[in-house]
Design an enzyme around this catalytic site. Structure first.
Site, PDB file in Angstrom:
ATOM      1  N   ASP A 253       0.982  -1.281   0.014  1.00 18.38           N
ATOM      2  CA  ASP A 253      -0.071  -0.008  -0.197  1.00 18.38           C
ATOM      3  C   ASP A 253       0.670   1.320   0.052  1.00 18.38           C
ATOM      4  OD1 ASP A 253      -2.363  -1.394   0.138  1.00 18.38           O
ATOM      5  OD2 ASP A 253      -2.902  -0.616   1.925  1.00 18.38           O
TER       6      ASP A 253
ATOM      7  N   HIS B  38       3.820  -2.445   3.064  1.00 15.83           N
ATOM      8  CA  HIS B  38       3.671  -0.971   2.509  1.00 15.83           C
ATOM      9  C   HIS B  38       4.927  -0.525   1.814  1.00 15.83           C
ATOM     10  CE1 HIS B  38       0.695  -0.824   5.690  1.00 15.83           C
ATOM     11  NE2 HIS B  38       0.181   0.293   5.157  1.00 15.83           N
TER      12      HIS B  38
END
Length: 671
Positions: A471, A615
């Site tokens: 993400d 991430h």
């Protein structure tokens, strides 16, 4: 002995319900039946069926007719109440029915001049504005307080019978039935109402217990803004809005949530209507026995939970009992509100105050369908039902807060006992009312919650496959370094990309697509308020456009920022054939723990079908450190494979397309 024990409750029920069928109720019930049967038959059968069929009018005209009727009725309501006080309710009733006859007669001219139907409908609406305050003003002076709720139950039953009879007659008559003859049947019904109205007792002056309501505008305003009347005005407004919103989404509920035909939806909800009809009678008896406010508040508390339950399920086994529960709650509450309107209007200005309450009801009938329709379009049927449940919760709170009703008169039950009930109940209701926003927010944050819409949290549990997703990218240099590690292990990753970051680093997005990694949509701004404030959720389409501009692909998978989601946000996703995907393994690598900690958290939590969240970015920040995630990747990949897992792209795991077939129309989708 047991026979005596069972006979007493039966006798008690008969005593409670007796006023509903008492001889003095019958003319009112007959009057309501004639008026409503004529109204429904003319406006919903003749105008909507026979007028378009025989006179080739615009398909929009029936809607305009209803709007003209409703607008005129709303505009004339308060003035009609004032008129009732000036010329006596009995005379005002006769005048209103004569006006209704005039309006229906004017509709006959529509056969030759179709434009005449609109002013005729407005005239008919003014008649309705005059009739109902007059009827309730007569009843307020003719029925003692401890029988008014049961009188209201009888009127509600008569109205239901009138609607069923008028629609049933419309179904029985042939399609070629003349419009003029249909209006003539309506005229006959209204003429019968005029005759029945003459049998009502001449209303005696109401008991004056509020000297403020006499003459002039300021005394009327002071009477209306008295705490009890102001609170009741809000209740009646919200009640009408609830009914209007439910009607606005009725078919959408069957089509979009139940996925059944109109006929099947009616059959599924028919038990609720039958039980509700019986509960109306019980509601009147209970209101006269225990007080309007406790029964009304309890009824809407039941409605709140039932409607919120309906918004979360499409399973028939749950829909039927929940709809019955909602119908029972409404049936308990409706007689209470009618009786309370008469209780609060007992004064020299009864007609005027009843006119005000009916004005609030008319405003609710206008606001409710509009709000329900807008939310249904923007956020889906579940969102509209959440609004309905929220409005019911507000009514519950207003009804069960004792300070507002501390001086409410209750002739059938000692005030101390009523207030004790209200006080005890309101504590629980207030806790519930304060807890609801907290619960709603918690469910919006929960990435696995299905309450607000479909959310995919994992793939099939029967295959040893998992997907690694990232993400908040792209970022420089971390995204491509992470992609490089994936390449070394021959793993395809899934990168949920923020549109603003894609605009900043389009070359990185293009490179990911070239390498065979999947790009997902992670909003444009990564702001949770966009999902709350924008019913269209244009942020989704802005991100799609940015990604399409950078790499020529349009993601079909969307991940809400931080997993935070709202009904209208998920409705926007689903309405464009996209899927919302969250995760079930989250090692919290954004906090940069040591690499071995990230590896352990993943391997301890993983299951077949897991979606792992890591991430490669940090919101829209361009200065960040993702070295811990980068260092953890080899250990994660090797550990998963050692346990027998295949690491696949997210679209392969879910068996769904990763991209939309075309980017056409993206630019205007969020406008």
């Amino acid at each position: 002995m047991s026979a005596l024990a069972s006979a007493r409750p039966i006798s008690l029920v008969r005593t409670w319900l007796q006023p509903v069928f008492a001889p003095r109720v019958r003319p009112y019930a007959a009057l309501a039946f004639c008026i409503d049967a004529a109204l429904v038959f003319v406006l919903f059968v003749a105008v909507q069926t026979y007028l378009p069929a025989h006179h080739h009018v615009s398909a929009a005209l029936p809607g305009y007719v209803l709007a003209a009727y409703g607008a005129a009725k709303l505009a004339g309501q308060l003035g009609a109440g004032w008129l009732s006080d000036r010329i006596t309710p009995r005379r005002a009733l006769s005048a209103g029915l004569v006006l209704a006859l005039a309006g229906q007669t004017a509709m006959l001219f529509s056969a030759a001049w179709t434009d005449a139907v609109l002013p005729a409908a407005a005239l008919y609406g003014l008649a309705g504005a005059v009739v109902w305050p007059s009827i309730f003003a007569i009843a307020a002076s003719g029925f003692p307080e401890n029988e008014r709720a049961r009188f209201s139950s009888g009127m509600t039953v008569a109205t239901g019978a009138a609607v069923a009879s008028a629609l049933g007659l419309g179904m029985l008559l042939p399609a070629g039935f003349p419009f003029e003859a249909a209006v003539g049947l309506g005229l006959a019904g209204t003429a019968c109402a005029l005759l029945v109205g003459q049998s009502l007792p001449a209303s005696s002056p109401s008991h004056v217990d509020d000297a403020a309501v006499q003459t002039g505008a300021w005394p009327l305003i002071r009477a209306i803004i008295a705490p009890q009347r102001l609170a009741f005005s809000l209740i009646i407004l919200l009640q009408a809005a609830i009914l209007g919103a439910v009607l606005a989404v009725f078919r959408s509920y069957g089509a979009n949530i139940l996925h059944v035909s109109f006929r099947d939806e009616v059959l599924m909800l028919a038990p609720a209507g039958a039980v509700g009809a019986v509960a109306v009678l019980a509601g009147g008896a209970l209101a006269d026995r225990f007080g309007r406010i406790p029964v009304l508040g309890t009824g809407y508390l039941v409605v709140t939970f039932a409607v919120w339950g309906l918004s979360t399920t499409g399973v028939p086994g749950a829909v039927v009992p929940l709809s019955i529960l909602a119908a029972v709650g409404l049936a308990l509450a409706l007689p209470c509100s009618s009786a309370l309107s008469m209780d609060l209007a007992r004064s020299a200005g009864a007609g005027t105050l009843l006119g005000w309450f009916l004005t609030m009801e008319g405003a609710g009938h206008a606001i409710g369908p509009a709000a329900g329709g807008i939310l249904n379009e923007k956020g889906g049927t579940a969102t509209a039902l959440w609004l309905v449940g929220g409005l019911a919760a507000v009514i519950t709170l207003v009804a069960l807060v004792p300070p507002i009703w501390a001086k409410a008169r209750d002739a059938t039950r000692p005030r101390s006992r009523v207030l004790a009930f209200a006080s005890g109940t309101s504590k629980g209701v207030l806790v519930f009312g304060l807890a609801f926003p907290v619960i709603a927010a918690y469910l919006a944050w929960d990435p696995s919650s299905q309450l607000y819409g479909d959310m995919i949290t994992h793939g099939p549990r029967d295959r040893m496959e998992v997907a690694i997703t990232f993400d908040d990218g792209p970022s420089v240099p971390w995204t491509l370094q992470i992609a490089g590690v994936l390449d070394q292990y021959n793993v395809d990753g899934t990168f949920f990309t923020i549109g603003q970051n894609a605009d900043a680093h389009p070359e990185v997005v293009r490179e990911l697509v070239k390498r065979g990694d999947l790009i997902g949509n992670h909003s444009y701004h990564h702001h949770k308020q966009d999902a709350i404030l924008d019913l269209n959720y244009g942020d989704l389409w802005k991100a799609e456009t940015a990604i399409a501009s950078a790499a020529g692909v349009c993601p079909a998978l969307y991940r809400p920022p931080n997993g935070f989601h709202t009904p209208w946000q998920l409705h926007a996703v689903a309405s464009h054939d996209m899927k919302a995907v969250t995760w079930d393994v989250i090692p919290r690598d954004w906090k940069s723990p040591p690499a071995d900690v990230i590896v352990k958290r993943v391997l301890d939590s993983v299951k077949p079908g897991s979606i792992i969240l890591l991430h490669d970015g940090d919101d829209t920040n361009q200065v960040l450190d993702r070295s811990a995630t980068l260092a953890a990747l080899p250990g994660i990949i090797e550990g998963l494979r050692a346990r027998g897992y295949d690491i696949v792209r997210l679209d392969q795991l879910l068996g769904t397309p990763g991209y939309l077939p075309t980017c056409d129309g993206l630019k205007g989708a969020g406008s």
